[in-house]
Design a protein around this motif. Structure first.
Motif, PDB file in Angstrom:
ATOM      1  N   SER A 106       0.820  -1.210   0.000  1.00 34.54           N
ATOM      2  CA  SER A 106       0.000   0.000   0.000  1.00 34.54           C
ATOM      3  C   SER A 106       0.856   1.263   0.000  1.00 34.54           C
ATOM      4  N   SER A 107       2.076   1.161   0.531  1.00 33.55           N
ATOM      5  CA  SER A 107       3.021   2.276   0.550  1.00 33.55           C
ATOM      6  C   SER A 107       4.423   1.685   0.629  1.00 33.55           C
ATOM      7  N   PRO A 108       5.459   2.454   0.283  1.00 32.49           N
ATOM      8  CA  PRO A 108       6.821   1.910   0.356  1.00 32.49           C
ATOM      9  C   PRO A 108       7.186   1.528   1.796  1.00 32.49           C
ATOM     10  N   ILE A 109       7.838   0.387   1.940  1.00 27.48           N
ATOM     11  CA  ILE A 109       8.386   0.025   3.245  1.00 27.48           C
ATOM     12  C   ILE A 109       9.847   0.471   3.271  1.00 27.48           C
ATOM     13  N   ARG A 110      10.296   0.950   4.419  1.00 24.86           N
ATOM     14  CA  ARG A 110      11.653   1.488   4.518  1.00 24.86           C
ATOM     15  C   ARG A 110      12.554   0.501   5.237  1.00 24.86           C
ATOM     16  N   LEU A 111      13.601   0.070   4.517  1.00 31.41           N
ATOM     17  CA  LEU A 111      14.531  -0.913   5.041  1.00 31.41           C
ATOM     18  C   LEU A 111      15.853  -0.242   5.382  1.00 31.41           C
ATOM     19  N   GLN A 112      16.495  -0.718   6.423  1.00 29.18           N
ATOM     20  CA  GLN A 112      17.800  -0.180   6.791  1.00 29.18           C
ATOM     21  C   GLN A 112      18.797  -0.486   5.686  1.00 29.18           C
ATOM     22  N   ALA A 113      19.566   0.541   5.289  1.00 28.64           N
ATOM     23  CA  ALA A 113      20.544   0.383   4.218  1.00 28.64           C
ATOM     24  C   ALA A 113      21.739   1.282   4.494  1.00 28.64           C
ATOM     25  N   PRO A 114      22.946   0.862   4.116  1.00 26.80           N
ATOM     26  CA  PRO A 114      24.142   1.671   4.330  1.00 26.80           C
ATOM     27  C   PRO A 114      24.029   3.031   3.649  1.00 26.80           C
ATOM     28  N   GLY A 115      24.341   4.093   4.391  1.00 26.96           N
ATOM     29  CA  GLY A 115      24.335   5.431   3.822  1.00 26.96           C
ATOM     30  C   GLY A 115      22.977   6.080   3.722  1.00 26.96           C
ATOM     31  N   LEU A 116      21.922   5.411   4.201  1.00 28.12           N
ATOM     32  CA  LEU A 116      20.576   5.976   4.143  1.00 28.12           C
ATOM     33  C   LEU A 116      19.966   5.965   5.544  1.00 28.12           C
ATOM     34  N   PRO A 117      20.194   7.018   6.323  1.00 25.57           N
ATOM     35  CA  PRO A 117      19.650   7.049   7.693  1.00 25.57           C
ATOM     36  C   PRO A 117      18.135   6.921   7.744  1.00 25.57           C
ATOM     37  N   GLY A 175      20.037 -10.732   4.161  1.00 25.84           N
ATOM     38  CA  GLY A 175      20.541 -10.654   2.795  1.00 25.84           C
ATOM     39  C   GLY A 175      20.712  -9.224   2.325  1.00 25.84           C
ATOM     40  N   ASP A 176      21.076  -9.082   1.084  1.00 27.33           N
ATOM     41  CA  ASP A 176      21.362  -7.785   0.476  1.00 27.33           C
ATOM     42  C   ASP A 176      20.053  -7.045   0.186  1.00 27.33           C
ATOM     43  N   VAL A 177      19.877  -5.869   0.780  1.00 25.68           N
ATOM     44  CA  VAL A 177      18.641  -5.108   0.563  1.00 25.68           C
ATOM     45  C   VAL A 177      18.534  -4.587  -0.873  1.00 25.68           C
ATOM     46  N   PHE A 178      19.663  -4.580  -1.608  1.00 18.49           N
ATOM     47  CA  PHE A 178      19.631  -4.132  -2.993  1.00 18.49           C
ATOM     48  C   PHE A 178      19.368  -5.289  -3.954  1.00 18.49           C
ATOM     49  N   ASN A 179      19.211  -6.506  -3.425  1.00 20.63           N
ATOM     50  CA  ASN A 179      18.907  -7.667  -4.258  1.00 20.63           C
ATOM     51  C   ASN A 179      17.980  -8.598  -3.487  1.00 20.63           C
ATOM     52  N   LEU A 180      16.808  -8.089  -3.135  1.00 22.03           N
ATOM     53  CA  LEU A 180      15.864  -8.851  -2.321  1.00 22.03           C
ATOM     54  C   LEU A 180      15.310 -10.064  -3.053  1.00 22.03           C
ATOM     55  N   ALA A 182      16.798 -12.287  -4.510  1.00 19.06           N
ATOM     56  CA  ALA A 182      17.622 -13.471  -4.249  1.00 19.06           C
ATOM     57  C   ALA A 182      17.046 -14.302  -3.114  1.00 19.06           C
ATOM     58  N   ASN A 183      16.316 -13.658  -2.197  1.00 19.13           N
ATOM     59  CA  ASN A 183      15.721 -14.367  -1.059  1.00 19.13           C
ATOM     60  C   ASN A 183      14.195 -14.347  -1.111  1.00 19.13           C
ATOM     61  N   SER A 184      13.634 -14.071  -2.293  1.00 21.42           N
ATOM     62  CA  SER A 184      12.185 -13.894  -2.391  1.00 21.42           C
ATOM     63  C   SER A 184      11.404 -15.161  -2.044  1.00 21.42           C
ATOM     64  N   VAL A 185      11.954 -16.335  -2.358  1.00 21.56           N
ATOM     65  CA  VAL A 185      11.244 -17.590  -2.061  1.00 21.56           C
ATOM     66  C   VAL A 185      11.088 -17.779  -0.554  1.00 21.56           C
ATOM     67  N   ASP A 186      12.168 -17.548   0.200  1.00 21.56           N
ATOM     68  CA  ASP A 186      12.104 -17.698   1.655  1.00 21.56           C
ATOM     69  C   ASP A 186      11.209 -16.630   2.287  1.00 21.56           C
ATOM     70  N   ILE A 187      11.275 -15.412   1.761  1.00 32.20           N
ATOM     71  CA  ILE A 187      10.425 -14.340   2.280  1.00 32.20           C
ATOM     72  C   ILE A 187       8.954 -14.673   2.036  1.00 32.20           C
ATOM     73  N   ALA A 188       8.638 -15.135   0.825  1.00 34.46           N
ATOM     74  CA  ALA A 188       7.257 -15.481   0.483  1.00 34.46           C
ATOM     75  C   ALA A 188       6.750 -16.645   1.332  1.00 34.46           C
ATOM     76  N   LYS A 189       7.595 -17.614   1.604  1.00 27.90           N
ATOM     77  CA  LYS A 189       7.197 -18.769   2.415  1.00 27.90           C
ATOM     78  C   LYS A 189       6.796 -18.330   3.814  1.00 27.90           C
ATOM     79  N   GLY A 190       7.579 -17.444   4.419  1.00 29.33           N
ATOM     80  CA  GLY A 190       7.248 -16.950   5.750  1.00 29.33           C
ATOM     81  C   GLY A 190       5.957 -16.147   5.770  1.00 29.33           C
ATOM     82  N   ILE A 191       5.764 -15.289   4.756  1.00 35.23           N
ATOM     83  CA  ILE A 191       4.537 -14.486   4.677  1.00 35.23           C
ATOM     84  C   ILE A 191       3.324 -15.394   4.495  1.00 35.23           C
ATOM     85  N   LYS A 192       3.448 -16.430   3.673  1.00 41.62           N
ATOM     86  CA  LYS A 192       2.339 -17.363   3.450  1.00 41.62           C
ATOM     87  C   LYS A 192       1.889 -18.007   4.758  1.00 41.62           C
TER      88      LYS A 192
END
Length: 326
Positions: A106-117, A175-180, A182-192
């Motif tokens: 519904s809106s962007p989620i904000r993830l912790q990332a290097p250089g972006l407070p 994992g790498d927040v700039f390449n999510l 790569a872990n989409s299968v595991d993320i989707a499994k948990g959300i399911k």
């Protein structure tokens, strides 16, 4: 008899059927003798009397209610149709298919990332599927107070919790927040699993949940592409200089502090990504150089030239730069 005929139903069926409706309730009318119950393929019919389930019919077809349906009902087996009287009951028609629909943040989620407070804003979308799991729970929690229930009702219910679940499982999986992806299968499994627990409370179950993509703001994605380009040539000093010049030029055009801050944040993201990629490349080169150094002086040609990194193929001199190898 004519005074009451319009109050009685001759046919009990799912009227104005829609493919996106999960259930529809036939109600507020009396069923007369010799009336028909029509159950179409992909539908179940649940007879309700005084709010309680009397019988569930899962075979499609046309049935005479007083002779083929009532004898199988729980407390209405002895019901007799009298003069000018009918059976006042409700029939819940259920769509038995598996529903599939799209979802999106519904809106962007904000993830912790290097250089972006302030965090990295990320959106995501995909598809999910569900179906009815428990009729009794569905009737108790939803059908008792609703005339019909649609896919949009489920989508709205999921939308209210999906952003939080994405944040939870992205953080948990890591994992790498700039390449999510790569872990989409595991993320989707948990959300399911979490969504399934939520919908089981109203008699439904999640059968599938998939993530199609993660998207980043266009300006940050552009910086990421630039970072990849500069990391390939390994010139981090030039990368930082170019980003600073670009940021100053854009700031001069807009003249706003907010845009300057955004540009600098974008530049920092790009530098972080470029430096990480350059570090990986430097590590690979160091491994090749170390391997060459370890074999030098042993009377055996190294696998790679210690000067230029060219494969030696066992030669005494490098065919690329001429360096003596043995």
């Amino acid at each position: 008899m004519g005074l009451f005929s319009n109050q009685f139903a001759n046919v009990v069926e799912w009227e104005e059927y829609r493919d996106d409706v999960i259930f529809w309730k036939w109600t507020n009318r009396e069923i007369k003798k010799d009336s028909k119950l029509i159950i179409k393929p992909g539908q179940d019919a649940i007879f309700l009397y005084n709010g309680a389930v009397e019988g569930i019919f899962t075979e499609s077809g046309n049935y005479t209610i007083d002779s083929q349906i009532i004898p199988f009902l729980s407390t209405l087996k002895g019901f007799k149709f009298g003069f000018n009287s009918g059976l006042r009951a409700e029939v819940l028609f259920v769509n038995t298919k598996e529903f599939t629909c799209n979802w999106g943040t519904s809106s962007p989620i904000r993830l912790q990332a290097p250089g972006l407070p302030g965090g990295l804003p990320v959106r995501s979308n995909g598809k999910f599927s569900f179906k009815i799991d428990d009729y009794n729970v569905l009737i108790e929690k939803v059908a008792g107070i609703k005339q019909q229930f649609t896919v949009d009702d489920i989508r709205d219910r999921i939308r209210g919790i999906l952003d939080g679940l994405l944040m939870k499982w992205i953080t948990k999986v890591g994992g790498d927040v700039f390449n999510l992806m790569a872990n989409s299968v595991d993320i989707a499994k948990g959300i399911k699993e979490d969504l399934d627990m939520e919908l089981l409370g109203i008699g439904l179950t999640i059968t599938d949940f998939r993530i199609s993509e993660f998207t980043y703001p266009e300006n940050i994605q552009k910086r990421a592409d630039q970072a990849a380009e500069y990391s390939m040539i390994g010139d981090m000093n030039r990368f930082q200089q170019v980003n600073m010049v670009d940021s100053m030029a854009r700031g001069g055009r807009t003249g706003t502090a907010g845009s300057n801050a955004t540009d600098m944040a974008n530049a920092m993201v790009g530098m972080q990504m470029g430096m990480a990629m350059a570090g990986q490349m430097a590590g690979a080169m160091n491994q090749m150089n170390n391997a060459a150094t370890q074999t030098a002086g042993t009377g055996t040609a190294p696998k790679f030239c210690p000067n230029c990194g060219q494969p030696t193929n066992g030669a005494k001199f490098c065919g690329n730069c001429g360096t003596k190898l043995i």
